[in-house]
Motif scaffolding. Structure first.
Motif, short mmCIF file in Angstrom:
data_model
loop_
_atom_site.label_atom_id
_atom_site.label_comp_id
_atom_site.label_asym_id
_atom_site.label_seq_id
_atom_site.Cartn_x
_atom_site.Cartn_y
_atom_site.Cartn_z
N LEU B 15 0.83 -1.20 0.00
CA LEU B 15 0.00 0.00 0.00
C LEU B 15 0.87 1.26 0.00
O LEU B 15 0.56 2.24 -0.70
N ILE B 16 1.95 1.25 0.78
CA ILE B 16 2.84 2.42 0.82
C ILE B 16 3.46 2.65 -0.55
O ILE B 16 3.47 3.77 -1.08
N LEU B 17 3.96 1.56 -1.14
CA LEU B 17 4.63 1.69 -2.46
C LEU B 17 3.64 2.21 -3.50
O LEU B 17 3.95 3.11 -4.30
N GLN B 18 2.44 1.65 -3.48
CA GLN B 18 1.43 2.06 -4.46
C GLN B 18 1.07 3.53 -4.27
O GLN B 18 0.93 4.28 -5.23
N THR B 19 0.94 3.93 -2.99
CA THR B 19 0.56 5.31 -2.70
C THR B 19 1.63 6.28 -3.16
O THR B 19 1.33 7.34 -3.74
N LEU B 20 2.89 5.89 -2.93
CA LEU B 20 4.00 6.79 -3.29
C LEU B 20 4.21 6.84 -4.81
O LEU B 20 5.00 7.66 -5.28
N ARG B 21 3.52 5.96 -5.55
CA ARG B 21 3.66 6.00 -7.00
C ARG B 21 3.12 7.34 -7.55
O ARG B 21 3.52 7.81 -8.61
N GLN B 22 2.23 7.97 -6.76
CA GLN B 22 1.67 9.26 -7.17
C GLN B 22 2.69 10.39 -7.02
O GLN B 22 2.53 11.45 -7.60
N GLY B 23 3.70 10.17 -6.19
CA GLY B 23 4.71 11.22 -5.97
C GLY B 23 5.13 11.25 -4.51
O GLY B 23 4.67 10.43 -3.71
N ARG B 24 6.04 12.20 -4.16
CA ARG B 24 6.57 12.22 -2.80
C ARG B 24 5.48 12.63 -1.82
O ARG B 24 4.60 13.43 -2.15
N MET B 25 5.55 12.10 -0.63
CA MET B 25 4.51 12.29 0.36
C MET B 25 5.11 12.11 1.74
O MET B 25 6.04 11.33 1.91
N HIS B 26 4.56 12.82 2.76
CA HIS B 26 5.04 12.57 4.13
C HIS B 26 4.21 11.45 4.76
O HIS B 26 3.18 11.02 4.20
N LEU B 62 12.82 3.21 -0.79
CA LEU B 62 12.38 4.60 -0.71
C LEU B 62 13.58 5.51 -0.46
O LEU B 62 14.58 5.08 0.10
N ASN B 63 13.39 6.78 -0.88
CA ASN B 63 14.32 7.84 -0.49
C ASN B 63 13.56 8.81 0.39
O ASN B 63 12.34 8.96 0.24
N SER B 64 14.27 9.49 1.27
CA SER B 64 13.56 10.49 2.07
C SER B 64 14.31 11.80 2.01
O SER B 64 15.53 11.81 1.79
N SER B 65 13.56 12.90 2.21
CA SER B 65 14.19 14.22 2.28
C SER B 65 13.25 15.15 3.05
O SER B 65 12.04 14.89 3.12
N TRP B 66 13.83 16.15 3.63
CA TRP B 66 13.00 17.10 4.39
C TRP B 66 12.53 18.21 3.46
O TRP B 66 13.26 18.70 2.61
N GLY B 67 11.27 18.65 3.67
CA GLY B 67 10.71 19.71 2.85
C GLY B 67 9.58 20.42 3.60
O GLY B 67 9.44 20.23 4.81
N ARG B 68 8.82 21.23 2.88
CA ARG B 68 7.72 21.97 3.51
C ARG B 68 6.40 21.34 3.09
O ARG B 68 6.17 21.07 1.90
N SER B 69 5.52 21.17 4.05
CA SER B 69 4.19 20.61 3.73
C SER B 69 3.28 21.74 3.19
O SER B 69 3.70 22.90 3.15
N ASP B 70 2.05 21.37 2.81
CA ASP B 70 1.14 22.36 2.25
C ASP B 70 0.88 23.51 3.21
O ASP B 70 0.68 24.66 2.80
N ASN B 71 0.88 23.21 4.50
CA ASN B 71 0.62 24.27 5.47
C ASN B 71 1.91 24.93 5.95
O ASN B 71 1.95 25.58 6.99
N GLY B 72 3.00 24.68 5.23
CA GLY B 72 4.26 25.37 5.51
C GLY B 72 5.08 24.76 6.63
O GLY B 72 6.12 25.28 7.01
N ARG B 73 4.64 23.63 7.14
CA ARG B 73 5.43 23.00 8.21
C ARG B 73 6.56 22.17 7.61
O ARG B 73 6.46 21.67 6.50
N ARG B 74 7.64 22.01 8.45
CA ARG B 74 8.76 21.18 8.01
C ARG B 74 8.37 19.70 8.17
O ARG B 74 7.94 19.31 9.26
#
Lengths: 871, 109
Positions: B15-26, B62-74
């Motif tokens: 389920l995680i792999l399939q979900t991430l097929r749409q793009g990066r996600m937290h 998977l790869n991970s990286s830090w970024g900003r969410s839609d509400n501007g949180r890290r």
């Protein structure tokens, strides 16, 4: 790979990883809280529900950290810190434990490594166990070499042999660039010898089958030593000629360093090209063959009678009593005592290691028992046995690592000099060098050994605590300590007794009167090349000139020539019969030699009756002889002067037609194998009547300036003729020393083993008692507070080891006595002295007492108040 | 509407792999997305999600990286690697086979 890199990066940045994980979970909870707030839940309730939905945050954080490998590393770091804190917090116990571990295991490993080349029969060729020696046996059980045609028959007839070669060891004369002739060890070999031995040249090539054809060009392969020392490692010398035995030989190859087979050989020439080797009755070659893969030694032995039959059919002139006799090649090329020495060394090293490990194990048990209260408390407070085990194993790992830092310098300090000693005493080991590789291999092995020893009590405890196995209730320290002290004292006494016995045998050997005096005597080997000295008169003349020149040297008191000195290691034995005993079926065998007149004065052999040789005993004079007292007694009993004797051509019989030798003198008995031999019957004829192609100069120096004589001698000898080959100008004392090299090596190694065992026992006793005493401070404080005197306290400590030490010591003395008897019988045949087990027992008991006294005195020096406060 | 069910054991990775097929996600986004797409049928146990994400990252899926969410949180974002895409294809095939087998048993058993 990427996964490991990620994991390593995570481990290095552990605090950042912890922070990231906190942030990630916090973000999740905040998002969940906001979602709930959006549905109308108040902030506090939303936060509570968000955490509830998530589950145990800390548990999941721990799970993530477990996945990332962080938890284990952090636990390890914590455990290592804890272990270091404990070790530093108890400096006395730590020093005791690490010192005992490092010293005991280090000495065992150092000595063990040094003995490896000796016990592994490290011969300089491939798979020595796959080789078989091919010789023939006489009806009386003696081994003889074989002929080249014999070897051809072996090779053609026995399918179990993959290759059959032969070699004839000999000293060969070589002429150097300055025109001087010198002698080196060498061998005439079949072309395939190197192939059969599984060795190849470093430079150039080995012999080919074409080099083995009669009349082929004379060629030589030289040793690396010869190449470096005599040919200057000059590549342009490859292919050029050197003169060997008066004939130019092209140097075609250089062997690898360390290959000097047969013992000490520097030059190998092809045997097959020489006509003399084509004679089927010329038994000069020692055969060596390699088993075919499907064959075995037993199969070769089984095939031998059929080979014998073929040889008798092919060569009718052969003595029908001779039978082919294959033997393991290793037995032929290694001296018989080597196996005994190997077993002694292996046994000694194993015993040392056991002593060391028993000390370590005992200390580990004591340490563990001292912590039993702490461990029980920790289990009651909720720690799991697995967690405690991990911590204790980490502690053992750190302790073992610290012990390694002491162990390795000690091991190296013993390894290098002992290996050097073995190399100096055993020519077979000259190519063995300190192997840093082997030393490094020992690192994980010794570490595992230390760790296993240290953690054994912990693992036993864990098995009990985890319910995996019922472990008996803890017993007191008493029985374990008694067993420990008793066994260590027993082993130390046994080893020390054996070593003292071996040393005494060696000292008695060197104190044995060999029947001649060696102080101030110098010897030199001379060869008279047949291309220059083919005539007997030429050899007589040159020897006469040699003697005149030596006599003219300053400080030379007597000068003489003989065939071989009594310590040369080689001797000629002939059957001897008196004039009335020609029909004796079992003639007396005597050592045969030739001598000039002053030999007996030069060697200090007493003239008991008659005269020595004089100028009249020359080539044209009546054949005369001088006999030893023992031979005179065996031949005639009394009045030997003027009697005649006849010499056989071998040990078996004397031909009726042999010439009579009139006995003109009787001299004292001497040994013929240096210190190791027994006086044997001997007969000498005048050198002038037996002018061989070789001789040994023997001179006695009138002063202590033996080195000066040694320096002047070669020029004086070559002054008589530049064609003389001079070799091995040596004091006789050195040759005598060499004759007892093996017993001396054995005594030294046994001495080292015993001394180390003694030290380890004393150290172990001291360590165990010191530990035990340190745990009894409170008990002793109470005793002393109740009126016990210092003397009684010391007696109490000493008494705790006295009984097991006495019992163990007595047992060890009995074992040492048996070992000494076996050693004496095996190595030298000498008698044994019962005093050494007693001396060893007393020494070890005194040492153990002294080792126990230290902790006892430490105990009574402790103020009573402080002792009462100790746990 | 019935309460969402916990994700079937062993299917979380798929389920995680399939979900991430749409793009990066937290992590929270993945959890919400699975619940939304499954029309509130599946609920990811949130506490199990992060160990699974870290395990898959350690495995190189998977790869991970830090970024900003839609509400501007890290926030920490995850995305599929090439290996992850390949693994997803295998997992999907396995799942379809499993699903077909279960259907067969239900229909004919």
């Amino acid at each position: 790979m990427r996964r490991w890199l990620t994991r390593c990066r995570t481990l290095i940045q552990r605090s950042r990883h912890r922070e990231d994980l906190d942030n990630e979970i916090r973000f999740h909870l905040e998002m969940e809280t906001e979602k709930l707030i959006r549905t109308g839940v108040d902030v506090a309730e939303a936060k509570r529900r968000a955490r509830l939905v998530f589950g145990g945050v800390d548990r999941f954080k721990e799970e993530v950290r477990e996945v990332d490998g962080i938890s284990r590393v952090e636990a390890l770091v914590t455990d290592v810190r804890y272990a270091l804190r404990r070790l530093v917090g108890q400096p006395f116990h730590t020093a005791l434990l690490i010192g005992a571990l490092g010293a005991t295991v280090g000495s065992s490993i150092g000595i063990g490594l040094a003995t490896l080349p000796i016990v592994s029969l490290d011969l300089p060729f491939h798979d020595p166990a796959g080789l078989v020696a091919l010789r023939q046996r006489t009806p009386d059980g003696r081994y003889l070499p074989v002929s080249l045609p014999d070897l051809h028959v072996w090779g053609e007839s026995d399918p179990g042999l993959a290759g059959v070669a032969g070699y004839d060891p000999a000293l060969v004369s070589v002429r150097d660039d300055s025109g001087t002739r010198f002698r080196v060890g060498g061998a005439e070999v079949t072309a395939n010898l190197f192939d059969v031995l599984g060795v190849s040249p470093l430079l150039g090539r080995a012999f080919t089958p074409e080099d083995d054809i009669p009349g082929a060009i004379a060629q030589a392969v030289v040793s690396n030593r010869f190449w470096v020392e005599r040919l200057g490692a000059d590549a342009s010398r490859l292919g050029q000629d050197i003169e060997i035995g008066g004939e130019p030989h092209a140097v075609i190859g250089v062997m690898k360093p360390g290959f000097n087979f047969p013992s000490g050989a520097d030059i190998w020439v092809s045997a097959g090209r020489l006509e003399s080797y084509q004679d089927p009755l010329n038994f000069d070659l020692i055969g060596v063959a390699r088993y075919a893969p499907q064959s075995s030694f037993e199969a070769i032995v089984a095939a031998a009678p059929a080979i014998g039959e073929r040889l008798r059919t092919a060569y009718p002139g052969r003595d029908p009593g001779l039978s082919p006799a294959p033997t393991p090649f290793v037995q032929l090329v290694l001296p018989p005592a080597t196996a005994t020495v190997s077993w002694l060394l292996v046994g000694g090293v194993v015993i040392l290691l056991l002593i060391g490990l028993s000390t370590c194990l005992h200390l580990a048990v004591l340490r563990h028992r001292a912590r039993s209260y702490e461990l029980a408390t920790r289990l009651r407070l909720g720690a799991t046995p697995d967690r405690v085990l991990r911590q204790l194993v980490t502690e053992g790992t750190v302790t073992a690592a610290l012990a390694l830092t002491i162990m390795f310098p000690i091991a190296w300090a013993l390894y290098v000099p002992l290996l050097e000693l073995a190399r100096s005493e055993m020519p077979e080991l000259t190519h063995a060098a300190p192997g840093i590789g082997m030393y490094v291999i020992m690192l994980p092995l010794s570490y595992a050994l230390l760790l296993a020893t240290l953690t054994t009590p912990t693992v036993m405890w864990w098995m009990g605590a985890s319910g995996r196995r019922a472990v008996g209730t803890a017993r007191g320290d008493g029985p374990t300590r008694s067993l420990f002290v008793g066994s260590q004292v027993a082993v130390a006494v046994a080893l020390l007794s054996t070593a003292l016995g071996a040393t005494s045998i060696f000292l008695r050997l060197t104190a044995t009167d060999p029947g001649f005096r060696n102080e101030g005597v110098v010897t030199a080997l001379l060869s008279f090349p047949s291309d220059v000295f083919s005539e007997r008169d030429a050899r007589r003349a040159v020897v006469s000139s040699v003697l005149e020149r030596i006599q003219a040297l300053p400080n030379v008191e007597y000068a003489a020539v003989t065939l071989r000195t009594p310590v040369s290691g080689a001797r000629i034995e002939y059957a001897v019969a008196g004039e009335s005993q020609l029909d004796v079926s079992a003639p007396i065998v005597a050592v045969f030699n030739a001598a000039s007149s002053d030999l007996y004065k030069a060697l200090g052999i007493p003239l008991l009756a008659g005269r020595t040789f004089n100028g009249a005993d020359d080539g044209s004079g009546e054949p005369v002889a001088i006999v030893s007292q023992r031979l005179a007694d065996e031949l005639w009993g009394s009045d030997p002067i003027g009697r005649t004797l006849r010499l056989g051509n071998d040990r078996n019989s004397v031909e009726p037609g042999a010439p009579d030798h009139r006995v003109v003198g009787v001299v004292g008995d001497i040994t013929h194998e240096g210190y190791l031999g027994r006086p044997t019957p001997a007969v000498w004829v005048p050198y002038a009547q037996f002018p061989a192609y070789y001789a040994t100069v023997v001179l006695r120096s009138a002063s202590a300036d033996v080195p000066g004589v040694i320096q002047a001698l070669p020029d004086a000898l070559r002054g008589a003729s530049p064609e003389i080959v001079v070799d091995r100008v040596t004091p006789l004392t050195a040759l005598l020393r060499d004759s007892v090299a093996r017993p001396r090596l054995l005594a030294r190694i046994m001495g080292t083993l015993a001394f180390t065992a003694l030290l380890m026992t004393l150290m172990g006793t001291y360590a165990v008692l010191a530990w035990w005493v340190s745990r009894r401070q409170r008990e002793v404080g109470i005793r002393r507070a109740l009126g016990s005197t210092a003397g009684r306290t010391v007696a109490w400590v000493l008494g705790s080891v006295a009984r097991p030490a006495l019992l163990g010591g007595a047992f060890g003395a009995a074992v040492g006595w048996g070992a000494q008897r076996w050693l004496a019988g095996t190595i030298t045949g000498a008698g044994v002295d019962p005093v050494w087990p007693v001396v060893a027992l007393l020494l070890v008991l005194c040492g153990t007492g002294a080792a126990a006294l230290g902790p006892a005195l430490r105990l009574i020096r402790e103020p009573i108040r402080r002792a009462l406060g100790a746990g | 509407m019935t309460d969402p069910t916990d994700v079937l054991h062993g299917t979380l990775n798929l389920l995680i792999l399939q979900t991430l097929r749409q793009g990066r996600m937290h992590g929270w986004g993945i959890s919400e997305r699975i619940q939304a797409v499954s029309q509130n049928t599946l609920k990811v146990n949130q506490g199990s999600l992060y160990p699974a994400l870290h395990r898959m990252e350690q495995s190189g899926l998977l790869n991970s990286s830090w970024g900003r969410s839609d509400n501007g949180r890290r926030a920490k974002f995850y995305e599929l690697t090439e290996l992850g895409r390949d693994h997803l294809a295998v997992e999907r095939t396995t799942w379809r086979r499993f699903q077909g087998a279960v259907e067969l048993v239900l229909a004919n058993g």
